[in-house]
Design a protein around this motif. Structure first.
Motif, PDB file in Angstrom:
ATOM      1  N   ARG A  78       0.817  -1.216   0.000  1.00 23.23           N
ATOM      2  CA  ARG A  78       0.000   0.000   0.000  1.00 23.23           C
ATOM      3  C   ARG A  78       0.849   1.265   0.000  1.00 23.23           C
ATOM      4  NH1 ARG A  78      -3.212  -3.060   3.972  1.00 23.23           N
ATOM      5  NH2 ARG A  78      -5.070  -3.845   2.905  1.00 23.23           N
ATOM      6  N   GLY A 103      -6.365   1.436  -9.961  1.00 21.48           N
ATOM      7  CA  GLY A 103      -6.855   2.102  -8.764  1.00 21.48           C
ATOM      8  C   GLY A 103      -7.840   1.251  -7.987  1.00 21.48           C
ATOM      9  N   ARG A 104      -8.725   0.560  -8.699  1.00 16.79           N
ATOM     10  CA  ARG A 104      -9.685  -0.318  -8.026  1.00 16.79           C
ATOM     11  C   ARG A 104      -8.967  -1.482  -7.341  1.00 16.79           C
ATOM     12  NH1 ARG A 104     -13.299  -0.013  -6.110  1.00 16.79           N
ATOM     13  NH2 ARG A 104     -14.912  -1.397  -6.944  1.00 16.79           N
ATOM     14  N   GLN A 106      -6.147  -1.276  -6.042  1.00 14.90           N
ATOM     15  CA  GLN A 106      -5.546  -0.687  -4.842  1.00 14.90           C
ATOM     16  C   GLN A 106      -6.604  -0.197  -3.855  1.00 14.90           C
ATOM     17  OE1 GLN A 106      -2.516  -0.631  -3.892  1.00 14.90           O
ATOM     18  NE2 GLN A 106      -1.241  -1.050  -5.694  1.00 14.90           N
ATOM     19  N   ARG A 107      -7.858  -0.658  -4.049  1.00 20.54           N
ATOM     20  CA  ARG A 107      -8.960  -0.407  -3.104  1.00 20.54           C
ATOM     21  C   ARG A 107      -9.475   1.034  -3.133  1.00 20.54           C
ATOM     22  NH1 ARG A 107      -7.440  -4.067   2.252  1.00 20.54           N
ATOM     23  NH2 ARG A 107      -6.951  -5.969   1.101  1.00 20.54           N
ATOM     24  N   LEU A 108      -9.239   1.734  -4.226  1.00 19.25           N
ATOM     25  CA  LEU A 108      -9.895   3.023  -4.393  1.00 19.25           C
ATOM     26  C   LEU A 108     -11.315   2.787  -4.882  1.00 19.25           C
ATOM     27  CD1 LEU A 108      -7.161   5.107  -6.291  1.00 19.25           C
ATOM     28  CD2 LEU A 108      -7.686   5.162  -3.850  1.00 19.25           C
ATOM     29  N   ALA A 113     -10.968   6.447  -8.158  1.00 18.22           N
ATOM     30  CA  ALA A 113     -10.019   5.915  -9.143  1.00 18.22           C
ATOM     31  C   ALA A 113     -10.071   6.722 -10.431  1.00 18.22           C
ATOM     32  CB  ALA A 113     -10.319   4.446  -9.416  1.00 18.22           C
ATOM     33  N   ARG A 116      -8.374  10.128  -9.782  1.00 16.07           N
ATOM     34  CA  ARG A 116      -6.920   9.988  -9.711  1.00 16.07           C
ATOM     35  C   ARG A 116      -6.335   9.704 -11.093  1.00 16.07           C
ATOM     36  NH1 ARG A 116      -2.250  11.653  -7.752  1.00 16.07           N
ATOM     37  NH2 ARG A 116      -0.708  10.007  -7.414  1.00 16.07           N
ATOM     38  N   HIS A 153      -2.175   4.905  -6.360  1.00  9.16           N
ATOM     39  CA  HIS A 153      -2.599   4.936  -4.956  1.00  9.16           C
ATOM     40  C   HIS A 153      -1.788   5.935  -4.128  1.00  9.16           C
ATOM     41  CE1 HIS A 153       0.692   2.163  -5.383  1.00  9.16           C
ATOM     42  NE2 HIS A 153       0.812   1.966  -4.097  1.00  9.16           N
ATOM     43  N   THR A 154      -1.078   6.860  -4.816  1.00 12.16           N
ATOM     44  CA  THR A 154      -0.304   7.931  -4.176  1.00 12.16           C
ATOM     45  C   THR A 154       0.668   7.383  -3.136  1.00 12.16           C
ATOM     46  OG1 THR A 154      -2.363   9.224  -4.379  1.00 12.16           O
ATOM     47  CG2 THR A 154      -0.527  10.269  -3.260  1.00 12.16           C
TER      48      THR A 154
END
Length: 319
Positions: A78, A103-104, A106-108, A113, A116, A153-154
């Motif tokens: 993460r 993004g999805r 990575q649980r955004l 997502a 971003r 995910h920054t």
């Protein structure tokens, strides 16, 4: 942000165990850009794969962003972005869809997502390519997309494994311009492996050199070049006899390592050529020796590697 102690990775082979990494110790502070150098087979990629949870270490420990790579791999993932050597996008997927899917994963949420993805498309100058299939992108565009995928995910830490290999000089420069802008904007920590020594020399605050699974140097590019390679002064004089006499004077310069005479030409290796060249010319003049030409050559990181290992990093990388 990156802390490893006594990291070891051993592979099994028909000929017996192979120690790819042998007791690696690394410390990287928040916000640093560190270059990790070494020839093919030195253990760089194996080390990066262990630090990014893709390969379990045989022994030792590694802590990334405050979490252990073995016992807390999900927490590590993460907090890191990883751009590997190969292209990470699917050839028949659209650029924006790839980013949203990442993004999805990575649980955004879907809305987060998409937002971003649009930010990164603009940031990396891919916004005009959002609906294009990834296979239609140029090499430089694909690598910028790979960086965008790693940043969805920054993450505070970005691992770049030879990100510009295979790109033409313009695309390499463009990619690095975007990476450095991102770093200035976010303050992220970057851990870079590369065979392009100019990238390490100009981009990194610190350079680590690995050979045969062991870290053999760790310092700023400037100090490594000064301490392990040094400058070279090249002087031409009127005749061979004067060159021999000048060689004797050169050997008495502070920190002089070696002086070589070839006809009317003299070379001397020493730590700070720019500071010592005027003094050398003055001493020659006092002895009645006039320099026809004189210049200082600064060392490269390849000179550092040559001094450490007895072989060129460029030649090793090419092989």
């Amino acid at each position: 942000m990156i802390h490893a102690r006594d990291l070891v990775r051993t592979f099994k082979s028909k000929a017996g165990p192979v120690e790819a990494v042998r007791g690696l110790n690394i410390d990287v502070a928040e916000g640093e850009l560190v270059a990790f150098l070494g020839p093919n087979g030195a253990g760089k990629s194996t080390s990066v794969r262990m630090l990014t949870t893709l390969l379990p270490p045989t022994s030792g420990s590694a802590n990334i962003g405050g979490f252990d790579v073995v016992s807390e791999p999900a927490e590590v993932r993460r907090r890191i972005g990883y751009v590997g050597q190969g292209t990470g996008s699917g050839p028949y997927h659209r650029v924006r869809d790839e980013l949203v899917t990442q993004g999805r994963a990575q649980r955004l949420g879907t809305a987060a997502a998409k937002k971003r993805a649009d930010e990164l498309l603009v940031m990396l100058e891919l916004d005009g390519l959002a609906d294009r299939n990834c296979a239609s992108l140029s090499g430089g565009q694909k690598r910028r997309l790979d960086v965008a995928l790693g940043l969805m995910h920054t993450p505070p830490i970005l691992f770049l494994d030879e990100p510009s290999t295979g790109l033409d000089p313009h695309s390499r420069a463009n990619l690095w311009d975007h990476i450095l802008k991102l770093r200035r904007k976010t303050g992220m920590t970057i851990f870079l492996t590369t065979h392009y020594l100019d990238e390490a020399d100009t981009m990194a605050e610190r350079v680590m050199v690995m050979d045969n699974g062991v870290l053999i140097a760790d310092d700023t590019p400037g100090r490594l070049k000064a301490d392990l390679a040094g400058d070279t002064i090249r002087v031409s004089v009127l005749c061979e006899d004067q060159a021999v006499q000048a060689g004797g004077i050169a050997r008495n310069l502070p920190g002089a390592r070696e002086a070589k005479v070839d006809g009317r030409n003299l070379t001397v290796a020493l730590p700070d050529g720019e500071a010592l060249l005027p003094e050398f010319i003055r001493r020659l003049h006092q002895e009645g020796i006039e320099a026809i030409s004189a210049r200082v050559e600064r060392p490269t990181l390849d000179d550092v590697f040559l001094g450490l290992t007895g072989r060129s990093l460029r030649e090793s990388a090419g092989a």
